[in-house]
Design an enzyme around this catalytic site. Structure first.
Site, PDB file in Angstrom:
ATOM      1  CB  SER A 190      -0.876  -0.010   1.252  1.00  0.00           C
ATOM      2  OG  SER A 190      -1.390   1.278   1.507  1.00  0.00           O
ATOM      3  CE1 TYR A 213      -6.078   4.487  -2.059  1.00  0.00           C
ATOM      4  CE2 TYR A 213      -4.479   4.417  -0.277  1.00  0.00           C
ATOM      5  CZ  TYR A 213      -5.653   3.987  -0.852  1.00  0.00           C
ATOM      6  OH  TYR A 213      -6.410   3.051  -0.211  1.00  0.00           O
ATOM      7  CB  THR A 239      -6.134   2.533  -5.366  1.00  0.00           C
ATOM      8  OG1 THR A 239      -5.396   1.332  -5.151  1.00  0.00           O
ATOM      9  CG2 THR A 239      -7.495   2.402  -4.701  1.00  0.00           C
ATOM     10  CE  LYS A 313      -6.947  -3.009  -4.416  1.00  0.00           C
ATOM     11  NZ  LYS A 313      -7.582  -2.152  -3.429  1.00  0.00           N
ATOM     12  CG  HIS A 337     -10.841   0.368  -1.006  1.00  0.00           C
ATOM     13  ND1 HIS A 337     -10.077   1.090  -1.871  1.00  0.00           N
ATOM     14  CD2 HIS A 337     -10.172   0.377   0.176  1.00  0.00           C
ATOM     15  CE1 HIS A 337      -8.997   1.531  -1.233  1.00  0.00           C
ATOM     16  NE2 HIS A 337      -9.028   1.101   0.019  1.00  0.00           N
TER      17      HIS A 337
HETATM   18  C1  LIG Z   1      -7.559  -2.395   6.662  1.00  0.00           C
HETATM   19  C2  LIG Z   1      -7.577  -2.250   5.181  1.00  0.00           C
HETATM   20  C3  LIG Z   1      -6.735  -1.331   4.580  1.00  0.00           C
HETATM   21  C4  LIG Z   1      -6.738  -1.177   3.195  1.00  0.00           C
HETATM   22  N1  LIG Z   1      -5.861  -0.301   2.620  1.00  0.00           N
HETATM   23  C5  LIG Z   1      -5.818  -0.202   1.271  1.00  0.00           C
HETATM   24  C6  LIG Z   1      -4.849   0.645   0.654  1.00  0.00           C
HETATM   25  O1  LIG Z   1      -4.052   1.278   1.310  1.00  0.00           O
HETATM   26  N2  LIG Z   1      -4.865   0.712  -0.703  1.00  0.00           N
HETATM   27  C7  LIG Z   1      -5.753  -0.003  -1.486  1.00  0.00           C
HETATM   28  O2  LIG Z   1      -5.732   0.089  -2.709  1.00  0.00           O
HETATM   29  N3  LIG Z   1      -6.666  -0.827  -0.901  1.00  0.00           N
HETATM   30  C8  LIG Z   1      -6.707  -0.950   0.443  1.00  0.00           C
HETATM   31  N4  LIG Z   1      -7.603  -1.796   1.019  1.00  0.00           N
HETATM   32  C9  LIG Z   1      -8.493  -2.604   0.155  1.00  0.00           C
HETATM   33  C10 LIG Z   1      -7.838  -3.944  -0.190  1.00  0.00           C
HETATM   34  O3  LIG Z   1      -6.754  -3.762  -1.051  1.00  0.00           O
HETATM   35  C11 LIG Z   1      -8.824  -4.905  -0.872  1.00  0.00           C
HETATM   36  O4  LIG Z   1      -9.364  -4.256  -1.989  1.00  0.00           O
HETATM   37  C12 LIG Z   1      -9.956  -5.364   0.042  1.00  0.00           C
HETATM   38  O5  LIG Z   1      -9.504  -5.517   1.362  1.00  0.00           O
HETATM   39  C13 LIG Z   1     -10.501  -6.699  -0.464  1.00  0.00           C
HETATM   40  O6  LIG Z   1     -11.623  -7.090   0.252  1.00  0.00           O
HETATM   41  P1  LIG Z   1     -11.597  -8.118   1.493  1.00  0.00           P
HETATM   42  O7  LIG Z   1     -11.016  -7.365   2.646  1.00  0.00           O
HETATM   43  O8  LIG Z   1     -13.031  -8.439   1.682  1.00  0.00           O
HETATM   44  O9  LIG Z   1     -10.751  -9.303   1.114  1.00  0.00           O
HETATM   45  C14 LIG Z   1      -7.616  -1.957   2.398  1.00  0.00           C
HETATM   46  C15 LIG Z   1      -8.459  -2.880   3.009  1.00  0.00           C
HETATM   47  C16 LIG Z   1      -8.440  -3.034   4.376  1.00  0.00           C
HETATM   48  C17 LIG Z   1      -9.349  -4.058   5.006  1.00  0.00           C
END
Ligand SMILES: Cc1cc2nc3c(=O)[nH]c(=O)nc-3n(C[C@H](O)[C@H](O)[C@H](O)COP(=O)(O)O)c2cc1C
Length: 440
Positions: A190, A213, A239, A313, A337
């Protein structure tokens, strides 16, 4: 009752989990009460074993046993998993992490947006799909290999980017990277990681993919892209699903019931993150993520400054998949997300077929959102994904047991996928397709 429940600010789910946490963290038994119970149990055990008792005419041993059973401490699933290896599925690790991750940080993992309908539908839609099992197929050699951008991976399971992993376990992204290395999975880091890309690449043993980002200031983008290119990252994952903001109510509720002093780690009394390692030293200071002015033009400009692969994404419609191809992206990541972006209510597994149809094999497709079992991964592949990514499950493993927990999550999901492929007669990923599933 918890403080927040008294104030009427939590939903029942939040309330019971937080009550449980508070009980574990703060409750101590009334002085003497535990030791009294232990003494009663010891006495009953001694009586049951005693020859004096059996000699005593009319004694009902069953009665003693029943009394002992009543005295036995209540069993709880919370206590079933004491180490990563004991977890049977990823939800076992969720239960542990719910106890070990600090309250507000747990809220950050758990949160969706609004009433969490999109997050719930990610799961509900996966569960509505059934698998059409074929029989009498030789499955003695299961092959899960997948090739993305000319690099072969042993399985199609990827680690999605998640910010601030130091908030879930002290080793943060380094533990995740070591687990990804141990089990050979593709990891995306990330933008808002707790550790810089150079150290993560070293822990992973090879460069990870880097999630971007888009900073509002272009020269910040250039500086970031240069840094990750120099670190060897072959792919930028841009993203695009948070540009309009997100309404994360569960996060806010958990923040309110967390009474730790957060100022040593967070600025502004716990409401803002510290400067992230990837944002240190950027021109104009730490960027705000993306911003409402960003358009496909940004992808063009990105293309002009780097020869790294670009994956977008957060796409969930046929129209945007078409535009992505027109703008020369190298890969599409179907994602909402994890239900943390817009409250559209639409599951990613339901968005996948129209995107797969549009892309028609031109570029790889990654999907995430609610994938929790090997059968779920199978369904994602059947609907046209090249690879499936997980977010929360590996964070549960991380929060519960650090690197060992992440490894266990990856191991469980691949073992489940292996069992599924064998059980339904699909020896390789090429055998899995729309014909492999159905919906009632
Ligand atoms: C705690 C947390 C932090 C996240 N941070 C980011 C991030 O910094 N950048 C990003 O593109 N997606 C982020 N995501 C989204 C994840 O990349 C992913 O799309 C998502 O968690 C998938 O769904 P799931 O948690 O049901 O497996 C985050 C998700 C969570 C749960």
């Amino acid at each position: 009752m918890t403080r927040a429940a008294a104030a009427g600010t939590v939903n029942p789910d939040t309330q019971s989990r937080s009550a449980n946490r508070e009980r574990r963290m703060y409750d101590t038994p009334e002085p003497g009460s535990e030791s009294k119970a232990v003494h009663r149990r010891d006495l009953l055990r001694w009586l049951a074993a005693s020859p004096l008792l059996t000699a005593f005419a009319g004694c009902d041993l069953g009665l003693v046993e029943r009394a002992m059973a009543q005295e036995a401490p209540a069993r709880s699933l919370d206590d079933l998993v004491q180490s990563a290896e004991q977890a049977l599925d990823v939800f076992d690790l969720e239960r542990v992490a719910a106890q070990t991750v600090p309250t507000a940080h747990w809220g950050y993992i758990k949160t969706g947006v609004d009433g969490e309908g999109t997050q719930a539908n990610n799961r509900a839609s996966l569960e509505r799909i059934y698998i059409r099992a074929r029989r009498l197929v030789d499955v003695s050699n299961l092959d899960m290999r997948v090739s993305i951008f000319g690099r072969e991976w042993p399985t199609p399971l990827m680690i999605a980017p998640a910010g601030s992993q130091g908030a879930f376990h002290r080793d943060g992204e380094l533990a995740t990277a070591r687990a990804a290395a141990a089990r050979n999975h593709l990891q995306t880091l990330s933008s808002v990681s707790s550790t810089g890309v150079e150290a993560v690449n070293e822990a992973r043993g090879e460069p990870v993919w880097y999630q971007l980002y888009a900073p509002r200031h272009w020269n910040a983008t250039v500086a970031l892209v240069n840094r990750v290119r120099e670190a060897g990252c072959p792919v930028i994952v841009l993203t695009v699903d948070l540009l309009g903001g997100s309404n994360r109510l569960t996060l806010e509720r958990y923040r309110r019931i967390d009474d730790r002093n957060c100022e040593s780690c967070h600025r502004s009394g716990g409401r803002a993150d510290p400067v992230k390692p990837m944002y240190e030293g950027l021109p104009q200071g730490p960027p705000d993520s993306g911003g409402p002015t960003m358009t496909w033009d940004y992808v063009h400009r990105l293309r002009d400054i780097t020869d790294q692969r670009i994956v977008v994404k957060g796409l969930v419609t046929r129209e945007d998949a078409e535009l992505a191809l027109e703008h020369g992206v190298d890969g599409i990541w179907v994602s909402n997300h994890g239900g943390r972006a817009e409250g559209s209510g639409r599951a990613t597994i339901d968005a996948l077929p129209e995107i797969a149809e549009t892309v028609a094999g031109e570029v790889p497709i990654i999907v995430d959102g609610g994938f929790r079992r090997g059968t779920d991964i199978f369904k994602g592949l059947a609907r046209g994904a090249t690879a499936v990514a997980i977010g929360r499950p590996y964070l549960w493993g991380l929060g519960a047991f650090g690197q060992a927990g992440v490894e266990r999550v990856l191991e469980i999901l691949i073992e489940e996928l292996r069992i599924t492929m064998g059980a339904v007669g699909t020896p390789s990923l090429a055998d899995i397709g729309p014909h492999s599933i159905g919906v009632d």
